[in-house]
Design an enzyme around this catalytic site. Structure first.
Site, short mmCIF file in Angstrom:
data_model
loop_
_atom_site.label_atom_id
_atom_site.label_comp_id
_atom_site.label_asym_id
_atom_site.label_seq_id
_atom_site.Cartn_x
_atom_site.Cartn_y
_atom_site.Cartn_z
N HIS A 429 62.84 90.74 33.88
CA HIS A 429 61.27 90.95 33.99
C HIS A 429 60.58 90.75 32.63
O HIS A 429 60.96 90.59 31.52
CB HIS A 429 61.47 92.81 34.39
N GLU A 430 59.14 91.12 32.71
CA GLU A 430 58.16 90.51 31.87
C GLU A 430 58.28 89.16 31.47
O GLU A 430 57.99 88.73 30.40
CB GLU A 430 58.19 91.54 30.72
N GLY A 431 58.99 88.23 32.38
CA GLY A 431 58.66 86.83 32.20
C GLY A 431 60.23 86.30 32.01
O GLY A 431 60.84 86.85 31.11
N GLN A 436 59.74 82.28 29.33
CA GLN A 436 59.70 82.16 28.06
C GLN A 436 59.92 81.11 27.19
O GLN A 436 59.19 80.53 26.37
CB GLN A 436 60.68 83.43 27.23
#
Length: 575
Positions: A429-431, A436
């Site tokens: 999550h969050e990329g 990234q």
């Protein structure tokens, strides 16, 4: 060390001896904050760690999500302690503490119960975005209650059909006049994977929603340039319920205390939302919250790995099994006496203490980025590393913890299996790690690269300082060589065909992250003083990283520089 959450000696060393936090805030304030955080985390968050995992969020017949009541009690204590407000300016009701101190505070709560800690992490980032980009009326209406800890916040980006591809969001925002809170819109669409999307422990929930405003032809604009940001509360200012409903809950392997929802916007007349700033500026604004969340995810991953390491060390000291090498009789010894167990513990230590150092270093950059262009550039470069390296290697530390515990580690009687399950989400999550990696290579290095010069100079400064220090000379030479390998590989990437520059971005990220961590370990080894167990542990972990981890970098960089198409060129039919 008064708890098995984080080693307080290490936190104090990182903040005061290494990062010089006193340049930002006095030591007494920081120490009081950490004392409070460690105590509250142990007494209010850790105590329902297993209960909140067993009592998952549920959706009742009225469409309300119910979460474990203990979360509400713990978060009430968190709010009473002023911790939602800690990092905000005094004029907003905050305590004015630097981000570095707040990040260290948060680490204790994440170690104790990351699912409960997710609610304030998101709420604080949500309120900070509104305070940064919202109008004074929006700040008063939506940010201040969150800073007080009465309202919680979310970020609504992903959609079922789009996932992380935000250019493909279909949520539609149609103008609906204006009022004291700004230009009002009606939103229709679906949002997926919304952490904290609904719950029954806060007075209200403020959703920050990415959506597109249709053009004159009624069509939604293509790409990310047409994305706008909207404040969409669950309860409207007049006390009525907004047109936001929970279509379902996602049942997760870990992180179960955090309700994760599929939200429907506009099943009736359209959800009412107020635009933040100008139309089309939403993604730029949301990146502030996304980047804060990425550092928070990295910190949570580091904390989960750290706690598993401390539990492993305790178990290894207490568990009697086997005998010393060469002896077949006599009483059994603690398993910490076995060389392979010590190797695993040292590997954990190198991972989790390194991950914590990386996250706190980036937190300090957050505090200085506004006044230092170099720090701002370095923060941008390191953010994908701060999200990914702790997520991957904190999880590896959790895996090692299960191995050290043996069969017991694979049972629910010990916390290490749940810590692994909780941490397994963080590389996603969050990329994801792959996202990234593309950000690092495509945006931060090939397209820009301003942070690379800063990083290279700081690495070389550390290497120069270590050259005359007994026991560190070889590390200095190895770090310099590794950085040359990174820069040579970057030259190869910049010379590569633009269509293939991202083909092996993830192996590059893994190598780059390891070089960054080698630098931070060497820098810590220079800062530590004395000859006690703590100092010896730091030096030993640094040596382990350089002898066992840094050698992994060269083969990865060689693979990236070769431009291999072994994966990118593989025909889809073979899978």
């Amino acid at each position: 060390m008064t708890s098995l959450l984080l080693d307080r000696r290490d936190v104090d060393f990182l903040l005061h001896d290494w990062l010089k936090a006193e340049a930002l805030v006095d030591r007494e304030t920081v120490d009081a904050l950490l004392d409070l955080s460690e105590k509250l985390a142990a007494e209010q968050f850790l105590t329902h760690y297993k209960r909140s995992d067993a009592e998952e969020p549920r959706l009742d017949e009225g469409g309300q999500v119910r979460i474990c009541p203990a979360l509400g009690e713990a978060l009430g204590h968190y709010a009473e302690a002023g911790l939602f407000a800690a990092g905000f300016e005094e004029e907003l009701g905050g305590l004015g503490l630097p981000y570095l101190a707040c990040a260290a505070s948060f680490a204790f709560f994440a170690a104790a119960n990351v699912a409960t800690a997710a609610y304030p992490m998101l709420t604080v980032a949500n309120a900070r975005l509104i305070a940064t980009f919202g109008t004074p009326a929006q700040v008063d209406a939506f940010a201040r209650p969150a800073i007080e800890g009465r309202w919680f916040g979310t970020m609504c980006l992903s959609e079922p059909q789009a996932g992380s591809s935000l250019a493909d969001v279909r949520t539609r925002a149609t103008p609906d006049g204006s009022d004291a809170l700004g230009n009002r819109y009606r939103l229709v669409g679906n949002k997926m994977w919304i952490s904290g999307g609904d719950q029954d422990v806060s007075e209200n929930i403020v959703h920050l929603v990415l959506a597109k405003v249709p053009g004159a032809d009624g069509m939604l604009p293509e790409g990310t340039a047409g994305i706008s940001l909207f404040i969409v509360p669950k309860i409207l200012p007049d006390g009525s319920r907004n047109d936001v409903s929970v279509a379902g809950l996602n049942h997760k392997m870990g992180y179960r205390g955090t309700a994760n929802c599929l939200l429907n916007l506009g099943e009736a007349d359209g959800a009412i939302g107020w635009i933040v700033g100008e139309a089309g500026d939403g993604l730029r604004q949301m990146f502030q919250m996304m980047n804060e969340a990425r550092i928070g995810v990295g910190m949570g991953a580091a904390a989960l790995g750290y706690r598993s390491y401390l539990l492993s060390a305790r178990y290894a000291r207490e568990r009697l099994q086997g005998r010393e090498p060469g002896r077949r009789t006599g009483p059994p010894v603690a398993i910490v006496e076995h060389p392979d167990v010590r190797r695993m513990l040292l590997q954990q230590k190198a991972y989790v203490e390194g991950a914590l150092a990386l996250c706190l270093y980036c937190a300090r950059l957050v505090d200085t980025a506004e006044i230092s262009a170099d720090d701002a550039a370095l923060l941008g470069l390191l953010t994908p590393v701060a999200k990914t390296w702790p997520s991957e290697h904190g999880l590896a530390a959790n895996d090692i913890a299960i191995q050290i515990h043996g069969g017991y580690g694979y049972t629910r009687d010990f916390d290490v299996e749940q810590l692994w399950r909780d941490n397994r989400l963080n590389p996603i999550h969050e990329g994801t790690t792959g996202i990234q990696a593309m950000d690092l290579v495509g945006r931060k290095i090939v397209a820009d690269g301003s942070g690379l010069t800063v990083l290279g100079l700081r690495m070389l400064k550390t290497a120069e300082a270590a050259r005359g220090v007994p026991g560190l000379e070889a590390h200095a030479a190895a770090l310099s060589a590794a950085w040359r390998g990174v820069t040579d590989t970057i030259d190869a990437l910049r010379a590569a065909d633009r269509g293939h520059v991202l083909d092996n971005a993830t192996p590059f990220l893994h190598a780059f992250g390891h070089v960054v961590l080698a630098w931070l370990w060497l820098d810590q080894a220079l800062a530590v003083t004395g000859d006690g167990d703590f100092a010896e542990g730091k030096r030993r972990a640094c040596r382990f990283f350089f002898e066992c981890e840094l050698p992994r970098v060269a083969p990865l960089l060689a693979f990236v520089a070769s431009g291999s198409d072994v994966a990118a060129g593989a025909p889809a039919g073979i899978f």
